[in-house]
Scaffold this motif. Structure first.
Motif, mmCIF file in Angstrom:
data_model
loop_
_atom_site.group_PDB
_atom_site.id
_atom_site.type_symbol
_atom_site.label_atom_id
_atom_site.label_comp_id
_atom_site.label_asym_id
_atom_site.label_seq_id
_atom_site.Cartn_x
_atom_site.Cartn_y
_atom_site.Cartn_z
ATOM 1 N N GLY A 155 49.380 20.326 38.430
ATOM 2 C CA GLY A 155 48.187 20.856 37.768
ATOM 3 C C GLY A 155 47.099 21.215 38.764
ATOM 4 N N GLU A 156 46.905 20.372 39.787
ATOM 5 C CA GLU A 156 45.902 20.660 40.824
ATOM 6 C C GLU A 156 46.268 21.923 41.598
ATOM 7 N N VAL A 157 47.565 22.083 41.876
ATOM 8 C CA VAL A 157 48.029 23.268 42.598
ATOM 9 C C VAL A 157 47.772 24.514 41.765
ATOM 10 N N ILE A 158 48.124 24.439 40.477
ATOM 11 C CA ILE A 158 47.912 25.574 39.560
ATOM 12 C C ILE A 158 46.431 25.932 39.508
ATOM 13 N N ASP A 159 45.572 24.916 39.361
ATOM 14 C CA ASP A 159 44.125 25.155 39.302
ATOM 15 C C ASP A 159 43.635 25.869 40.562
ATOM 16 N N SER A 160 44.088 25.399 41.721
ATOM 17 C CA SER A 160 43.646 25.999 42.984
ATOM 18 C C SER A 160 44.050 27.465 43.063
ATOM 19 N N GLY A 161 45.279 27.759 42.665
ATOM 20 C CA GLY A 161 45.769 29.131 42.726
ATOM 21 C C GLY A 161 45.056 30.047 41.760
ATOM 22 N N ILE A 162 44.954 29.624 40.512
ATOM 23 C CA ILE A 162 44.323 30.466 39.490
ATOM 24 C C ILE A 162 42.840 30.668 39.791
ATOM 25 N N ASP A 163 42.158 29.585 40.181
ATOM 26 C CA ASP A 163 40.727 29.684 40.480
ATOM 27 C C ASP A 163 40.464 30.615 41.670
ATOM 28 N N ALA A 164 41.419 30.688 42.611
ATOM 29 C CA ALA A 164 41.253 31.564 43.780
ATOM 30 C C ALA A 164 41.563 33.019 43.453
ATOM 31 N N GLY A 165 42.284 33.254 42.340
ATOM 32 C CA GLY A 165 42.628 34.629 41.965
ATOM 33 C C GLY A 165 44.093 34.971 42.146
ATOM 34 N N ALA A 166 44.933 33.965 42.427
ATOM 35 C CA ALA A 166 46.375 34.191 42.573
ATOM 36 C C ALA A 166 47.050 34.039 41.214
#
Length: 196
Positions: free
Chosen positions: A88-99
């Motif tokens: 979940g943390e990985v997903i959040d980091s990616g989506i929040d960055a625009g990936a």
């Protein structure tokens, strides 16, 4: 049981020039990396799978005019299956960055692939010998010396745990909480020739 989780992201950016598309892509990648590192992940866990910058064309005029450039960066974030609660943390980091999240795989490390590949080949070889002995016995013969062995196939495919095609970021975040690893299968096929 898989010992790794791979979370795959795709960063797609466009620009009027190749440099502009690449710079926008780098900005998203840098934000993703910084976010993950701030959460305790290591740089070695952030792996580029592919990267390309290419022109986009408009063929409506029949001339193939360049309309801009696109940069595509595919990234894998690798973590231990024991840390699957951090997906979940990985997903959040990616989506929040625009990936964009492409998919999530449960995988075997190279060490485990090698270990189970060897075990599968050993079992396949034993199976081949048992079958050869049965054929020879059925013909009233004894199994003779080994003439040749060839490995025809070794099969391992990571288990696709989640494919995000068409899903919203909220749906992806909800789905990852339900992902659990399961057994994976590795197969090997050998051809063995004996004299009889």
């Amino acid at each position: 049981i898989p010992d790794l989780v791979g979370v795959y992201f795709t960063i797609d950016t466009q620009g009027a020039t190749s440099n502009e598309a690449a710079d926008k892509n780098s900005d998203i990648f840098d934000a993703l990396s910084a976010s993950l590192i701030s959460k305790g992940f290591e740089e070695a866990q952030i792996q580029t799978q592919s990267y390309s910058v290419y022109p986009e064309y408009d063929y409506r005029t029949g001339t193939g005019k360049v309309t801009g450039y696109k940069a595509t960066h595919t990234i894998k974030i690798e973590l231990s299956a024991n840390d699957s609660d951090k997906i979940g943390e990985v997903i959040d980091s990616g989506i929040d960055a625009g990936a964009g999240v492409s998919y999530i795989n449960f995988e075997l490390s190279q060490e485990n692939q090698n270990k189970y590949k060897a075990e599968a080949m050993k079992l396949a070889s034993q199976d081949a010998k048992i079958k050869a002995e049965a054929v020879a016995s059925g013909l009233g013969k004894n199994l003779g010396s080994l003439v040749s062995v060839s490995v025809n196939d070794y099969g391992y495919v990571p288990w696709l745990a989640y494919d995000s095609a068409g899903a919203t970021p909220a749906e992806i975040k909800t789905a990852v909480t339900e992902i659990q690893p399961s057994d994976q299968q590795i197969s090997a096929s050998v051809t063995v020739v004996f004299r009889i």
